[in-house]
Enzyme design. Sequence first.
Site: not given
Length: 732
Positions: A276-279
Site C-alpha cells: 500500500s502507500d503510506f497509510g
Amino acid sequence: MILRLVAVLFAMCLPAFAFGQGAVGWKTGREAAAIERRIQALLGRMTLAEKIGQLHLSGRGDGFDESQIRSGRMGAVMNFVVPAEIAAVQKAARESRLKIPLIIGLDAVHGFSTYFPLPLGQAATFNPKLIEEAAYWTGREASAAGINWTFAPMVDMSRDPRWGRVLEGAGEDPFYASVVAAARTRGYQRGGVAASVKHFVGYGAGEGGRDYNSTWIPTSQLHDLHLPPFKAAFEAGAMTAMAAFNALNGMPATANKAMLTDLLRGQWRFKGFVTSDFGSITELRLHGIARDDAEAARKALLAGIDMDMMGHVYHKHLAGEVKAGRVPMQALDAAVRRVLRVKFHLGLFERPDVDPAAAPALMQTQAARDVALRAAQESVILLKNAAEILPIKPSVGSVAVIGAMARPEDERVWTDPAGLGRRIVQPLPEALQERLPAGTRVSYAAGVGKACGTEFADRQGAIDLAARSDLVVAMLGEDCEFMGEGASRTDLGLPGVQQALLEALVATGKPVVLVLATGRPLVLSWADRHVAAIVQTFHGGTEGRTAIADVLAGKVNPSGRTPMSFPRSVGQIPVYYDHLPTGRPQQIRQRYESIYMDEKNEPLYPFGFGLSYSRFSYGNARVERVQVPLDGTLEVTVDVTNAGERDGQEVVQLYVRQPVASRSRPVRALKAFEKVQIPAGETRKVRLRVPARELGYHDDAGHYHVEPGAFEVYLGGSSSASVAASFTLIKS
Ligand code: BGC
C-alpha cells in the site's frame, strides 16, 4: 598458480561484497522452482502471527517497535539509512524464530549519497542509458548502506503541472515514459535494490491537479496512457509495486481488485508483491468504503494489497478477520507467498548483511559523480537564446549572478543522507568564474533571503550589482515547500518575490539570463518576452550547478528536451501534444473554432523541445518500405546535419499519425527517438524503427487494435516536427 587463482576469484567477488549485493532480479527455471518449494516449506512452519508479520511494514521513528522484528511480527522496515542501524534491525530479524530477513525500503528516488537530477530532469536528457546509470548508482549506494528495496520509479503520467509530483515522473508522453520506466527499473535492480513501480494506478490524473484527488479515466485512456509505463517496468523485471492513494473511477486504488488482481496478477502475470502507500489502507475509511480499520484491512487484502505500509492495520486486524472467516487463509497465504518470493529472489536469505564500516567509502565515488555530472549536463534545457547571448562571450567583462539558489547552503536531498558521503555542491558563481576567461569578473548577490524565494534580502544590493554588470544570470525557481508531494499549485509563476526581483533586474536594461531550477514546468510567458535567455533545470543534484556553469560558459552544448509541454497560462492545463483532433480545429482563430478567446492553443514550449548551440537541419527522410505489414516494422531514415560551429547532440524524434481510423486518433504520437552526437558541419544518417504492433490503440473494453490504413510520419527535433513521409499499414 593457486594463489593467483584465489586472487582472481577474490577480485571477482569483491564488487559484490564491497558494493552492497550486486544485481538483483527474478530468477528463472530451476532456481525459481526451488524457491517455490522453499516458500511452501516455510509457509508450512509459520504461525498466523508470523504470516501477518511478513505483511507489516513499519518505519524508523516514533513508535517503531524493534521487538516486533525479533518476534517475527514485522517483515519490512523503511526509512532506515544509517548502516549500523540497518545491520542491527537485520540482525534482529535473523534472531527471530524463522530467521526471515527484512526487506528494507527507502525512497531512493534520484540518489542516495550522490544526487542526480530530479527524475523529471533525468527525463529531460532523453538519454535512457544515462537515466539507467543514474538509477544504477542510486541503487548501488543505497544497497551499500544495507537497503534492498527502493520506492521508485514513480511512473505516473504527468500532464498537469499543478500537481507537485510531476517532478518524480518522466513527463507527458506514454511511449517515452515507458522507455524511462524500464531504464530506471533495470538500473535500480542492477544496483542491488528491488524496484517498486508506483503508484498503481492513475495517481497523476488527480482532478484539478490536486494531490490525492479522485481520478476519472476512461478504459481506453487508462490502457493507452497510464498503464504502459507500468507494463514496461514489469517487463523490465520490477519486483514490487505500490498502490496509489487516489480513487480511480470511484474505487480507491488500494481496494481496486480489478487493477491489483485481475489485471496485474491475472493478465500481466506479475509474481511480486504490492505494498500500500503510506497509510492508504486505513484511508479507505475516509474514502468512504470501510466502516473501520478491520474492514479496510479486509478490503485491501482481498483486493490484492500484500503489504501494509505504515498503517498498522494488518498488524492489528488481520488475525481477527482470518479467525472470523472473513479473510480466507488462502488469501493470506497468497500475500505472504508473494512477499517471501521477493525476499528469496533478492537473495536475502543468503546475503551477508551490510558492513557499516565499509559503507562510507562507497558513497560519492568518482564513478558515481561522473554519471551525476553527465546527467546534470544533459538535463539542462535551453528554452530561449535571443541573439545567441549564450554561451557567455569572452567580451563580457562582468557577470552578476543573482539568487540565493545559486549558492545553496546545502544540497537538496530526498531522504536523510545519514551522514554518509561528502556532499559536494559547487556554487554557481564559483563554478562560472572557473570556466570563464580570466578577464571576466563574476560577482554574486542573493537578492532573496533563501532559495525558497519568499522574501527579499538586500534587494537593492542585487539590483545595483546587476546594473553595474554587463550580463545578469538570475537563478530562480521552486524550492522548499513549493514542489513535490502535497505541493499542488494553482499559480505556476515564480513563487514568492522572485517575479518582482526578475522584473527589477530586467528593468536595469542589462541582458538577463534566467536559470530556473523548478520541480515542474512553470508559466514563463512574461520571462519569455523579457529576458534574453532561459535555461531550465529540474534541480540537477550534486553536480547541478557545475553543469549549469558548463552550459553557460559553453563548455557543454545543451541537449536537454522538455519532457512536458510548458503552458502559456494555467488556464490551458492540461496541455499536451498528442491530443485528439476536434471537429472544429483552430484554423483562422475565430469564434466557433476550438480556441481560447484570450490565449493561443499551443503551449509556450512544446514537448520534446530544446535549443542547442548548434543548428540541426533534417533532410532526405525516407520510409524504407511504404507498405508495412501488421507483423512488420516501420523503418525510417533521415539525414541530420549539424550546421552550427560546435559539436552537439540532437534528439531525433519520430511521430506518427493515423488520419483515418475507426476511432479518433491523436494528431501525432511519439513512436521512436534517438539522441545522436553530431560533430560541427557533419551529417549523420539516423535510422528509426517502429514495430507495427505499436501503432494501435485500446477500445472502451480495453481491447487492443492495430488498424491497417494510411499513416503520416513527422520527423524533427520536437513535437512540432513537420510531416516528412507517409506509409500504409497493410494486412500481413
Ligand atoms: C508517497 C510514496 C512514498 C511513501 C514513503 C508516500 O507519501 O506517496 O510515493 O514512497 O510516502 O515515503
